[in-house]
Design a protein around this motif. Structure first.
Motif, PDB file in Angstrom:
ATOM      1  N   VAL A 128       2.329 -13.230  29.504  1.00  0.00           N
ATOM      2  CA  VAL A 128       3.740 -13.365  29.854  1.00  0.00           C
ATOM      3  C   VAL A 128       4.431 -12.051  29.525  1.00  0.00           C
ATOM      4  N   THR A 129       5.187 -11.536  30.496  1.00  0.00           N
ATOM      5  CA  THR A 129       5.953 -10.313  30.277  1.00  0.00           C
ATOM      6  C   THR A 129       7.416 -10.589  30.580  1.00  0.00           C
ATOM      7  N   TRP A 130       8.283  -9.932  29.852  1.00  0.00           N
ATOM      8  CA  TRP A 130       9.720 -10.071  30.087  1.00  0.00           C
ATOM      9  C   TRP A 130      10.380  -8.804  29.578  1.00  0.00           C
ATOM     10  N   GLY A 131      10.865  -8.005  30.499  1.00  0.00           N
ATOM     11  CA  GLY A 131      11.419  -6.715  30.102  1.00  0.00           C
ATOM     12  C   GLY A 131      10.335  -5.879  29.440  1.00  0.00           C
ATOM     13  N   GLY A 132      10.567  -5.456  28.217  1.00  0.00           N
ATOM     14  CA  GLY A 132       9.577  -4.679  27.477  1.00  0.00           C
ATOM     15  C   GLY A 132       8.591  -5.526  26.689  1.00  0.00           C
ATOM     16  N   PHE A 133       8.787  -6.848  26.700  1.00  0.00           N
ATOM     17  CA  PHE A 133       7.902  -7.748  25.947  1.00  0.00           C
ATOM     18  C   PHE A 133       6.640  -8.036  26.753  1.00  0.00           C
ATOM     19  N   ARG A 134       5.507  -8.028  26.084  1.00  0.00           N
ATOM     20  CA  ARG A 134       4.244  -8.449  26.691  1.00  0.00           C
ATOM     21  C   ARG A 134       3.504  -9.270  25.653  1.00  0.00           C
ATOM     22  N   SER A 135       3.189 -10.504  26.002  1.00  0.00           N
ATOM     23  CA  SER A 135       2.487 -11.388  25.069  1.00  0.00           C
ATOM     24  C   SER A 135       1.029 -10.974  24.941  1.00  0.00           C
ATOM     25  N   TRP A 136       0.393 -11.545  23.919  1.00  0.00           N
ATOM     26  CA  TRP A 136      -1.059 -11.474  23.865  1.00  0.00           C
ATOM     27  C   TRP A 136      -1.601 -12.241  25.061  1.00  0.00           C
ATOM     28  N   THR A 137      -2.852 -12.008  25.383  1.00  0.00           N
ATOM     29  CA  THR A 137      -3.494 -12.828  26.402  1.00  0.00           C
ATOM     30  C   THR A 137      -3.878 -14.140  25.733  1.00  0.00           C
ATOM     31  N   PHE A 138      -3.531 -15.252  26.364  1.00  0.00           N
ATOM     32  CA  PHE A 138      -3.766 -16.560  25.765  1.00  0.00           C
ATOM     33  C   PHE A 138      -4.238 -17.552  26.809  1.00  0.00           C
ATOM     34  N   ASN A 139      -4.466 -18.776  26.394  1.00  0.00           N
ATOM     35  CA  ASN A 139      -4.906 -19.839  27.294  1.00  0.00           C
ATOM     36  C   ASN A 139      -4.073 -21.090  27.034  1.00  0.00           C
ATOM     37  N   VAL A 140      -4.378 -22.154  27.743  1.00  0.00           N
ATOM     38  CA  VAL A 140      -3.628 -23.407  27.603  1.00  0.00           C
ATOM     39  C   VAL A 140      -3.765 -23.968  26.186  1.00  0.00           C
ATOM     40  N   ALA A 141      -4.932 -23.853  25.586  1.00  0.00           N
ATOM     41  CA  ALA A 141      -5.137 -24.356  24.222  1.00  0.00           C
ATOM     42  C   ALA A 141      -4.232 -23.620  23.234  1.00  0.00           C
ATOM     43  N   ASP A 142      -4.151 -22.297  23.383  1.00  0.00           N
ATOM     44  CA  ASP A 142      -3.272 -21.520  22.510  1.00  0.00           C
ATOM     45  C   ASP A 142      -1.818 -21.950  22.690  1.00  0.00           C
ATOM     46  N   ALA A 143      -1.419 -22.194  23.938  1.00  0.00           N
ATOM     47  CA  ALA A 143      -0.051 -22.642  24.208  1.00  0.00           C
ATOM     48  C   ALA A 143       0.205 -24.008  23.566  1.00  0.00           C
ATOM     49  N   ALA A 144      -0.787 -24.883  23.595  1.00  0.00           N
ATOM     50  CA  ALA A 144      -0.637 -26.203  22.962  1.00  0.00           C
ATOM     51  C   ALA A 144      -0.511 -26.064  21.443  1.00  0.00           C
ATOM     52  N   ILE A 145      -1.296 -25.174  20.851  1.00  0.00           N
ATOM     53  CA  ILE A 145      -1.236 -24.948  19.400  1.00  0.00           C
ATOM     54  C   ILE A 145       0.151 -24.441  19.004  1.00  0.00           C
ATOM     55  N   VAL A 146       0.617 -23.424  19.698  1.00  0.00           N
ATOM     56  CA  VAL A 146       1.925 -22.844  19.379  1.00  0.00           C
ATOM     57  C   VAL A 146       3.040 -23.854  19.653  1.00  0.00           C
ATOM     58  N   SER A 147       2.938 -24.599  20.760  1.00  0.00           N
ATOM     59  CA  SER A 147       3.946 -25.626  21.069  1.00  0.00           C
ATOM     60  C   SER A 147       3.973 -26.701  19.987  1.00  0.00           C
ATOM     61  N   GLY A 148       2.804 -27.130  19.540  1.00  0.00           N
ATOM     62  CA  GLY A 148       2.732 -28.129  18.482  1.00  0.00           C
ATOM     63  C   GLY A 148       3.384 -27.655  17.203  1.00  0.00           C
ATOM     64  N   LEU A 149       3.076 -26.429  16.806  1.00  0.00           N
ATOM     65  CA  LEU A 149       3.683 -25.883  15.590  1.00  0.00           C
ATOM     66  C   LEU A 149       5.185 -25.689  15.760  1.00  0.00           C
ATOM     67  N   THR A 150       5.600 -25.275  16.952  1.00  0.00           N
ATOM     68  CA  THR A 150       7.024 -25.081  17.226  1.00  0.00           C
ATOM     69  C   THR A 150       7.783 -26.403  17.168  1.00  0.00           C
TER      70      THR A 150
END
Length: 181
Positions: A128-150
């Motif tokens: 995911v990129t937005w302006g000068g931001f660029r995320s690490w490369t991730f997958n659906v599992a990583d998104a679920a982990i971060v969403s769960g913690l969030t």
């Protein structure tokens, strides 16, 4: 939340996370050749195949070398197993923390499957990129982990605030407000 509903929510969420993650990783491995990137939404979302050897967002690389591989995998599996057992058999949880822990476990289980059952590396493919931001490369599992913690953090804060308003013990009034009889 009743135990039966919590068990259904937890198992459904975990299985949905694992299934969706494994399917998308398979599609990425099959259709994204190394070095090829696909860009969508004005280059906000990119798909680019890579393999990760070091846990979620390469976290394992920050651990001492002797803890890499099997030790980190076993520790992760024990932690996730304990959380799943708590979800299924522990004391009642409200729906939001149950969902949050289920998302965390679903993503963790899927990445653990990749590491411990399917050969060691995890396929990552979303950027995911937005302006000068660029995320690490991730997958659906990583998104679920971060969403769960969030989701878990506000539910913990909410519980603490509500508990504090009730005297700090899950609904018991403060000792000084109880009448002596």
């Amino acid at each position: 939340m009743r135990q039966r509903k919590r068990i259904v929510l937890a198992l459904f969420t975990i299985l949905l996370c694992v299934g969706f993650d494994q399917i998308t990783k398979g599609i990425a491995a099959e259709h994204l050749s190394r070095g090829r990137e696909l860009s969508f939404a004005g280059d906000v979302i990119r798909f680019s195949y890579s393999e990760n050897e070091g846990a979620v967002f390469s976290f394992e690389y920050y651990l001492p070398e002797k803890w890499h591989g099997e030790i980190a995998g076993a520790a992760s599996a024990l932690l996730v197993g304990a959380i799943v057992a708590f979800l299924l058999f522990g004391p009642g949880l409200r729906p939001l923390p149950a969902l949050a822990l289920s998302l965390f476990c679903g993503g963790s289980v899927s990445n653990l499957l990749d590491r411990m059952v399917f050969g060691g590396n995890v396929v990552d493919f979303i950027i995911v990129t937005w302006g000068g931001f660029r995320s690490w490369t991730f997958n659906v599992a990583d998104a679920a982990i971060v969403s769960g913690l969030t989701l878990l953090i506000p539910s913990i804060i909410w519980r603490m605030l509500r508990s504090g308003q009730r005297g700090g013990r899950g609904g018991d009034p403060p000792a000084e407000s109880r009448k002596m009889t």
